[in-house]
Design a protein around this motif. Structure first.
Motif, PDB file in Angstrom:
ATOM      1  N   GLN A   1     -28.453  28.454 -63.887  1.00 36.37           N
ATOM      2  CA  GLN A   1     -29.270  27.267 -63.643  1.00 36.37           C
ATOM      3  C   GLN A   1     -29.727  26.648 -64.963  1.00 36.37           C
ATOM      4  OE1 GLN A   1     -32.253  29.023 -61.124  1.00 36.37           O
ATOM      5  NE2 GLN A   1     -31.164  28.496 -59.245  1.00 36.37           N
ATOM      6  N   LEU A   2     -30.108  27.498 -65.896  1.00 35.77           N
ATOM      7  CA  LEU A   2     -30.500  26.999 -67.213  1.00 35.77           C
ATOM      8  C   LEU A   2     -29.327  26.325 -67.910  1.00 35.77           C
ATOM      9  CD1 LEU A   2     -32.683  29.949 -68.533  1.00 35.77           C
ATOM     10  CD2 LEU A   2     -33.465  27.648 -67.966  1.00 35.77           C
ATOM     11  N   LYS A   3     -28.149  26.922 -67.775  1.00 33.22           N
ATOM     12  CA  LYS A   3     -26.945  26.348 -68.390  1.00 33.22           C
ATOM     13  C   LYS A   3     -26.677  24.952 -67.843  1.00 33.22           C
ATOM     14  CE  LYS A   3     -22.067  27.340 -69.169  1.00 33.22           C
ATOM     15  NZ  LYS A   3     -20.968  28.257 -68.866  1.00 33.22           N
ATOM     16  N   ASP A   4     -26.860  24.778 -66.534  1.00 32.19           N
ATOM     17  CA  ASP A   4     -26.675  23.467 -65.912  1.00 32.19           C
ATOM     18  C   ASP A   4     -27.691  22.454 -66.445  1.00 32.19           C
ATOM     19  OD1 ASP A   4     -24.567  24.443 -64.420  1.00 32.19           O
ATOM     20  OD2 ASP A   4     -25.761  24.731 -62.603  1.00 32.19           O
ATOM     21  N   LYS A   5     -28.952  22.867 -66.563  1.00 32.20           N
ATOM     22  CA  LYS A   5     -29.986  21.978 -67.098  1.00 32.20           C
ATOM     23  C   LYS A   5     -29.685  21.600 -68.538  1.00 32.20           C
ATOM     24  CE  LYS A   5     -33.817  23.647 -64.263  1.00 32.20           C
ATOM     25  NZ  LYS A   5     -35.126  24.336 -64.288  1.00 32.20           N
ATOM     26  N   ILE A   6     -29.215  22.577 -69.315  1.00 36.80           N
ATOM     27  CA  ILE A   6     -28.855  22.319 -70.718  1.00 36.80           C
ATOM     28  C   ILE A   6     -27.741  21.288 -70.785  1.00 36.80           C
ATOM     29  CG2 ILE A   6     -27.739  23.368 -72.736  1.00 36.80           C
ATOM     30  CD1 ILE A   6     -29.373  25.944 -72.038  1.00 36.80           C
ATOM     31  N   ALA A   7     -26.736  21.428 -69.942  1.00 36.75           N
ATOM     32  CA  ALA A   7     -25.607  20.498 -69.933  1.00 36.75           C
ATOM     33  C   ALA A   7     -26.059  19.086 -69.562  1.00 36.75           C
ATOM     34  CB  ALA A   7     -24.535  20.981 -68.963  1.00 36.75           C
ATOM     35  N   ILE A   8     -26.954  18.975 -68.601  1.00 37.84           N
ATOM     36  CA  ILE A   8     -27.448  17.655 -68.179  1.00 37.84           C
ATOM     37  C   ILE A   8     -28.200  16.973 -69.311  1.00 37.84           C
ATOM     38  CG2 ILE A   8     -29.101  16.502 -66.655  1.00 37.84           C
ATOM     39  CD1 ILE A   8     -28.290  18.619 -64.508  1.00 37.84           C
ATOM     40  N   ILE A   9     -29.092  17.713 -69.962  1.00 34.47           N
ATOM     41  CA  ILE A   9     -29.865  17.127 -71.064  1.00 34.47           C
ATOM     42  C   ILE A   9     -28.953  16.807 -72.240  1.00 34.47           C
ATOM     43  CG2 ILE A   9     -31.682  17.569 -72.757  1.00 34.47           C
ATOM     44  CD1 ILE A   9     -33.131  19.183 -70.593  1.00 34.47           C
ATOM     45  N   ASP A  10     -28.013  17.701 -72.525  1.00 32.42           N
ATOM     46  CA  ASP A  10     -27.080  17.471 -73.627  1.00 32.42           C
ATOM     47  C   ASP A  10     -26.248  16.213 -73.388  1.00 32.42           C
ATOM     48  OD1 ASP A  10     -26.227  18.282 -76.137  1.00 32.42           O
ATOM     49  OD2 ASP A  10     -24.571  19.482 -75.339  1.00 32.42           O
ATOM     50  N   ASP A  11     -25.800  16.013 -72.157  1.00 28.23           N
ATOM     51  CA  ASP A  11     -25.046  14.803 -71.816  1.00 28.23           C
ATOM     52  C   ASP A  11     -25.904  13.550 -71.989  1.00 28.23           C
ATOM     53  OD1 ASP A  11     -22.775  16.231 -71.233  1.00 28.23           O
ATOM     54  OD2 ASP A  11     -23.049  16.152 -69.057  1.00 28.23           O
ATOM     55  N   ARG A  12     -27.161  13.665 -71.635  1.00 32.12           N
ATOM     56  CA  ARG A  12     -28.095  12.528 -71.758  1.00 32.12           C
ATOM     57  C   ARG A  12     -28.306  12.153 -73.224  1.00 32.12           C
ATOM     58  NH1 ARG A  12     -31.756   9.597 -73.111  1.00 32.12           N
ATOM     59  NH2 ARG A  12     -33.480   8.801 -71.909  1.00 32.12           N
ATOM     60  N   LEU A  13     -28.336  13.170 -74.101  1.00 30.90           N
ATOM     61  CA  LEU A  13     -28.592  12.926 -75.516  1.00 30.90           C
ATOM     62  C   LEU A  13     -27.336  12.515 -76.290  1.00 30.90           C
ATOM     63  CD1 LEU A  13     -31.043  15.836 -76.292  1.00 30.90           C
ATOM     64  CD2 LEU A  13     -31.583  13.401 -76.202  1.00 30.90           C
TER      65      LEU A  13
ATOM     66  N   LEU B   1     -34.970  25.460 -73.495  1.00 30.61           N
ATOM     67  CA  LEU B   1     -34.024  25.969 -72.500  1.00 30.61           C
ATOM     68  C   LEU B   1     -32.953  26.850 -73.145  1.00 30.61           C
ATOM     69  CD1 LEU B   1     -33.548  22.796 -70.267  1.00 30.61           C
ATOM     70  CD2 LEU B   1     -34.788  24.880 -69.670  1.00 30.61           C
ATOM     71  N   ARG B   2     -32.466  26.452 -74.307  1.00 24.58           N
ATOM     72  CA  ARG B   2     -31.452  27.264 -74.996  1.00 24.58           C
ATOM     73  C   ARG B   2     -32.020  28.621 -75.393  1.00 24.58           C
ATOM     74  NH1 ARG B   2     -28.628  22.468 -78.543  1.00 24.58           N
ATOM     75  NH2 ARG B   2     -27.112  21.901 -76.954  1.00 24.58           N
ATOM     76  N   GLN B   3     -33.277  28.632 -75.859  1.00 25.04           N
ATOM     77  CA  GLN B   3     -33.905  29.898 -76.237  1.00 25.04           C
ATOM     78  C   GLN B   3     -34.096  30.786 -75.007  1.00 25.04           C
ATOM     79  OE1 GLN B   3     -34.610  31.118 -79.381  1.00 25.04           O
ATOM     80  NE2 GLN B   3     -34.899  32.978 -78.183  1.00 25.04           N
ATOM     81  N   GLU B   4     -34.524  30.196 -73.910  1.00 24.90           N
ATOM     82  CA  GLU B   4     -34.700  30.957 -72.674  1.00 24.90           C
ATOM     83  C   GLU B   4     -33.363  31.517 -72.197  1.00 24.90           C
ATOM     84  OE1 GLU B   4     -36.662  30.442 -68.226  1.00 24.90           O
ATOM     85  OE2 GLU B   4     -36.877  28.820 -69.671  1.00 24.90           O
ATOM     86  N   HIS B   5     -32.304  30.738 -72.337  1.00 24.39           N
ATOM     87  CA  HIS B   5     -30.952  31.175 -71.958  1.00 24.39           C
ATOM     88  C   HIS B   5     -30.531  32.373 -72.810  1.00 24.39           C
ATOM     89  CE1 HIS B   5     -26.505  30.908 -71.710  1.00 24.39           C
ATOM     90  NE2 HIS B   5     -26.742  30.487 -70.473  1.00 24.39           N
ATOM     91  N   ARG B   6     -30.769  32.295 -74.122  1.00 21.50           N
ATOM     92  CA  ARG B   6     -30.428  33.411 -75.017  1.00 21.50           C
ATOM     93  C   ARG B   6     -31.246  34.657 -74.667  1.00 21.50           C
ATOM     94  NH1 ARG B   6     -30.081  29.155 -78.950  1.00 21.50           N
ATOM     95  NH2 ARG B   6     -32.294  29.408 -79.399  1.00 21.50           N
ATOM     96  N   ASP B   7     -32.533  34.459 -74.381  1.00 21.49           N
ATOM     97  CA  ASP B   7     -33.401  35.584 -74.033  1.00 21.49           C
ATOM     98  C   ASP B   7     -32.921  36.274 -72.758  1.00 21.49           C
ATOM     99  OD1 ASP B   7     -34.921  34.975 -76.250  1.00 21.49           O
ATOM    100  OD2 ASP B   7     -36.551  34.026 -75.117  1.00 21.49           O
ATOM    101  N   LEU B   8     -32.540  35.480 -71.764  1.00 20.79           N
ATOM    102  CA  LEU B   8     -32.022  36.059 -70.525  1.00 20.79           C
ATOM    103  C   LEU B   8     -30.730  36.825 -70.780  1.00 20.79           C
ATOM    104  CD1 LEU B   8     -32.580  33.352 -67.769  1.00 20.79           C
ATOM    105  CD2 LEU B   8     -33.453  35.680 -67.785  1.00 20.79           C
ATOM    106  N   ASP B   9     -29.879  36.273 -71.631  1.00 15.41           N
ATOM    107  CA  ASP B   9     -28.618  36.936 -71.959  1.00 15.41           C
ATOM    108  C   ASP B   9     -28.890  38.299 -72.589  1.00 15.41           C
ATOM    109  OD1 ASP B   9     -25.798  36.954 -72.019  1.00 15.41           O
ATOM    110  OD2 ASP B   9     -25.794  36.324 -74.121  1.00 15.41           O
ATOM    111  N   GLU B  10     -29.832  38.337 -73.519  1.00 19.15           N
ATOM    112  CA  GLU B  10     -30.175  39.606 -74.173  1.00 19.15           C
ATOM    113  C   GLU B  10     -30.793  40.587 -73.174  1.00 19.15           C
ATOM    114  OE1 GLU B  10     -32.558  38.928 -77.645  1.00 19.15           O
ATOM    115  OE2 GLU B  10     -31.168  37.425 -78.409  1.00 19.15           O
ATOM    116  N   ALA B  11     -31.647  40.104 -72.292  1.00 19.96           N
ATOM    117  CA  ALA B  11     -32.286  40.974 -71.308  1.00 19.96           C
ATOM    118  C   ALA B  11     -31.249  41.565 -70.353  1.00 19.96           C
ATOM    119  CB  ALA B  11     -33.340  40.196 -70.527  1.00 19.96           C
ATOM    120  N   ILE B  12     -30.315  40.737 -69.903  1.00 20.03           N
ATOM    121  CA  ILE B  12     -29.261  41.210 -69.001  1.00 20.03           C
ATOM    122  C   ILE B  12     -28.409  42.268 -69.694  1.00 20.03           C
ATOM    123  CG2 ILE B  12     -27.121  40.541 -67.813  1.00 20.03           C
ATOM    124  CD1 ILE B  12     -28.548  37.791 -67.279  1.00 20.03           C
ATOM    125  N   ARG B  13     -28.036  41.985 -70.932  1.00 20.92           N
ATOM    126  CA  ARG B  13     -27.208  42.930 -71.691  1.00 20.92           C
ATOM    127  C   ARG B  13     -27.940  44.265 -71.852  1.00 20.92           C
ATOM    128  NH1 ARG B  13     -26.649  40.334 -76.336  1.00 20.92           N
ATOM    129  NH2 ARG B  13     -25.076  38.962 -75.459  1.00 20.92           N
TER     130      ARG B  13
END
Length: 74
Positions: free
Chosen positions: A56-68, A22-34
């Motif tokens: 949406q990815l950021k929210d999923k990342i936060a949920i998993i990060d909180d779980r871990l 998810l973090r990699q996908e988030h970075r990829d989207l950021d680069e594509a948008i830029r």
């Protein structure tokens, strides 16, 4: 058969792997948008959709990060 998306059913190792994906996908989207904004190759609607997906990815990342992350009572 699809696995349930319930985090309580997944091991920490699986969650860590999903978190990295998810973090990699988030970075990829950021680069594509830029790149789209700099080159002017996409319309505003496309950029807004990508930004929404990124949030949406950021929210999923936060949920998993909180779980871990263990709860620490100070």
């Amino acid at each position: 058969m699809n696995a349930p998306s319930d985090l309580s059913m997944k091991t920490d190792d699986v969650l860590r792997f999903e978190l990295e994906v998810l973090r990699q996908e988030h970075r990829d989207l950021d680069e594509a948008i830029r790149a789209m904004q700099e080159l002017g190759t996409a319309d505003q609607l496309t950029i807004q959709r990508l930004k929404k997906k990124k949030l949406q990815l950021k929210d999923k990342i936060a949920i998993i990060d909180d779980r871990l992350t263990p709860d620490i009572i100070a």
